[in-house]
Design an enzyme around this catalytic site. Structure first.
Site, short mmCIF file in Angstrom:
data_model
loop_
_atom_site.label_atom_id
_atom_site.label_comp_id
_atom_site.label_asym_id
_atom_site.label_seq_id
_atom_site.Cartn_x
_atom_site.Cartn_y
_atom_site.Cartn_z
N GLU A 117 0.79 -1.23 0.00
CA GLU A 117 0.00 0.00 0.00
C GLU A 117 0.83 1.28 0.00
OE1 GLU A 117 -3.07 0.26 -0.43
OE2 GLU A 117 -4.01 -1.65 0.12
N SER A 377 -24.10 -23.01 56.67
CA SER A 377 -23.12 -23.15 57.75
C SER A 377 -21.80 -22.44 57.47
CB SER A 377 -22.84 -24.65 57.98
OG SER A 377 -24.01 -25.32 58.38
#
Length: 723
Positions: A117, A377
């Site tokens: 490019e 518990s």
């Protein structure tokens, strides 16, 4: 001088003229041409000036660069190491992820991109005359476009201000904008923005979104074939979409590879091998790791393109399928929550809010790590911790597990049986209810509530109710994340660290007090011996399980020296699930989570200084056996045990300048039955003499808890401040 001489000189010096029929003198042809040339030059100059003015006005009319709009990206959630957890599409549905070319992109891709490019990207100022000339020459000699003349900066300008039609005007606009971009941004910023905006078809923008959607990975490591493919797609993103036109995409990729061979960027053999690789034909969904944590972070942090969490993506990735698979195995409508905490920092390393975020039958979008549920518990270890801290019981003390009643409240064990007299250690490991409630009665429900809230555990009581004994068996609400934070206090020897999930620039969290060091270590040591699930190794993980009333919630919380993991199992709507027990449903998930963490189990801390480690036979007499206050039978006239000095809440100034003897602090008591034991911060210091007093060596500066226990188990405690 003759008469003709002046005439001759005048003739040679004067311009050519003509005489008309009327006798007037007319200018010559040379003068006319000069005037015409002057007028033409003046007109050309004026035209040029007007053109310049017009061009400047046109450029000014373009306005400023739309940088703010171009820099808008999808909100991305990353883990503690920068790995992508989840991304959110932009408001218009586009996926555009922020890019840092130095860290997010494979160098092979960048090499191909520049070669294809913009070979002189770092040299030009926005436009490349050589590239434009080369493109024109190739078009003229080959009859078709071989390479474009647009630079990456010009392409960025086109992406920032898209135009459908291609024209000289559009190209001129790109050139002007490219120069503006180069003047306002660095090359690195230009490249990053281009890589974020480049189109890849559909609603995919940028190399990261394309690589994740098409290749299933970040573009950090790409093969040559993958890099060439990602270079080719933006040239014609809609006609080369991999999910629609994979063959067109393959051909475009191969053309890029051919160009790279021509440019001597890659060898012919490398290009041929890359061409042999197939192209993907499907589009993958964007990753959604830790969806609940991501949703919470996005709603908390506004307008931030990147939100960094403390989570570990690798750990999160193995725990989510664990929760999903176990929930499916346990039955319909059941969900699972898991939270993992780093003990030292308090950072949340993993948060699995549900079994499946997208499963509506399991209310997948409800975060069960933040839901208030009954803890069963799981609060018992904190009751024992306060009892150890107060010094009236030791892990090897004996305690009775037998029927007992507190007014109208008569606690029973889970299996409806009683064990008789057992060591405190075993009572906690077997999660016996009666010993826990008896100790809570001695410790105080309000004190337990206050201490847990002080350490970061936000307990939620039923409306208009005060803390009571029932909270020891789950009669209170708590979240999984708060419970895990509290349990991390055992591994930290008595302090918790407020949880952190979003990484901020400054961390100002301070430790919170849970227990003293000795008591915290004692609880951790007891829980380390809890019988593990089937096929699991003993004495490797300290953990506790819990089951809420009606089998609605199953819990298991455990820790080693490095991290704490909490697990919740149940239905998000609170409906009971018969047989849903913490030990059976949640504990195996807990141990599997530790195994899948990929880390070797870290040892718990060593006993702090002053810890009394002894068998029951070697314990001081008052610690050999615990008796509830109501069981203490006093002879006639016997006075209850009471510490007369020092007074509760008093400040004691200690002078250590004269040595140990001058610094000794007297302890005086009244009532009670001899022999009596003096304990400071859970450590026995000796017995009270016949005069009901003793000199002790005071601890270092700070708050200290002083307890005296008599022969029948009666005790009195004061908290003093040593200075």
């Amino acid at each position: 001088m003759s008469e003709a001489e002046p005439h001759t000189r005048a003739s040679t010096a004067a311009p050519a003229v003509g005489v008309g029929v009327d006798g007037r003198v007319k200018p010559g042809h040379d003068g006319r041409r000069g005037r015409i040339a002057f007028r033409l030059l003046s007109a050309a100059a004026l035209t040029f000036i007007l053109a310049i003015i017009g061009f400047v006005g046109w450029v000014y009319a373009l306005g400023s660069l739309p940088l703010d709009e171009a820099r808008q990206v999808s909100t991305t959630i990353v883990d503690r190491n920068g790995k992508l957890l989840r991304a959110y599409a932009m408001t218009d549905g586009r996926w555009r992820l922020p890019v840092d070319a130095r860290t997010n992109v494979d160098p092979t891709y960048l090499k191909l991109l520049f070669a294809y490019e913009d070979q002189r990207f770092y040299a030009h100022g926005g436009i490349d005359p050589l590239a434009l000339g080369r493109a024109a020459l190739q078009l003229g000699t080959r009859g078709h476009i071989v390479s474009g003349g647009s630079t990456i900066t010009m392409q960025l300008a086109r992406l920032m201000e898209p135009r459908r039609q291609r024209s000289l005007y559009a190209k001129l606009r790109q050139i002007v904008r490219a120069i503006e971009i180069e003047r306002s941004m660095s090359k690195e910023q230009i490249l990053d923005l281009y890589l974020a905006l480049a189109p890849y078809g559909g609603n995919l923008e940028g190399i990261r979104a394309a690589s994740i959607a098409y290749l299933g990975k970040e573009p950090k490591r790409l093969s040559l074939a993958e890099a060439a493919l990602l270079v080719a797609l933006p040239q014609s993103p809609e006609t080369r979409r991999l999910d629609r036109y994979p063959e067109a995409a393959r051909k475009a990729r191969d053309r890029v590879l051919d160009r790279m061979v021509e440019e001597h960027v890659v060898s012919a053999d490398e290009a041929n091998q890359a061409k042999a690789m197939p192209v993907p034909k499907l589009r993958r969904p964007m990753p959604i790791l830790a969806p609940h944590a991501s949703d919470a972070a996005q709603s908390t942090v506004k307008d931030a393109p990147i939100i960094k969490l403390t989570l570990d993506a690798t750990l999160q990735k193995v725990l989510e399928p664990l929760a999903r698979d176990r929930a499916i195995a346990l039955g319909p409508n059941i969900s699972v929550g898991i939270v993992v905490i780093d003990n030292e920092s308090g950072d949340v390393l993993a948060r699995v809010g549900s079994a499946d975020y997208f499963d509506e039958s399991r209310a997948g979008q409800v975060d069960m790590t933040r839901a208030i549920r009954s803890p069963g518990s799981t609060l018992k270890p904190f009751i024992y911790g306060l009892a150890f801290e107060d010094g009236f019981v030791h892990p090897d003390s004996l305690i009775d597990d037998r029927p007992v009643r507190f007014g109208s409240y008569a606690p029973e064990n889970f299996d409806m049986t009683f064990q008789g007299t057992v060591p405190v250690r075993k009572a906690l490991q077997l999660s016996l209810n009666v010993p826990a409630i008896v100790l809570l009665d001695r410790v105080g429900s309000s004190r337990l509530t206050s201490r847990l809230r002080q350490a970061g555990g936000n307990l939620v009581l039923p409306k208009d109710e005060a803390p009571g004994l029932a909270m020891g068996l789950g009669g209170v609400g708590v979240t999984l994340q708060d419970l895990a934070q509290l349990y991390s206090g055992f591994a930290r020897l008595g302090t918790t660290k407020p949880l952190r999930e979003i990484v901020t620039a400054k961390d100002e969290r301070e430790p919170l007090r849970l227990l003293d060091q000795v008591a915290a270590w004692q609880v951790g040591n007891v829980l380390l011996g809890t019988p593990p699930p089937e096929n699991a190794a003993h004495n490797r993980i300290a953990f506790k399980t819990g089951t809420s009333y009606g089998y609605r919630d199953a819990w298991s919380v455990g820790f080693d020296g490095r991290m704490t993991i909490g697990v919740w199992v149940g239905r998000p709507d609170g409906a009971p699930v018969p047989g849903l027990i913490g030990r059976v449903a949640a504990a195996p998930i807990l141990f599997d989570a530790f195994a899948r963490s990929g880390k070797t189990l870290a040892a718990l801390p060593k006993p702090p200084k002053g810890t009394l480690v002894a068998s029951n036979a070697k314990l001081p007499l008052p610690l050999k056996r615990f008796r509830p206050v109501g069981d203490l039978v006093r002879s006639g006239g016997e006075q209850p045990l009471h510490i007369q000095f020092p007074l509760n809440g008093s400040r004691i100034d200690v002078d250590r300048s004269g040595g140990r003897e001058s610094a000794a602090m007297p302890v005086k008591v009244a009532g009670g039955v001899l022999p009596m034991t003096v304990m400071v911060n859970g450590t026995a210091l000796g017995e009270i003499d016949g005069r009901r007093q003793r000199l002790i060596d005071p601890p270092g500066p700070g708050f200290a808890r002083l307890t005296v226990i008599d022969a029948r188990g009666a005790a009195d405690t004061v908290v003093i401040r040593i200075q």
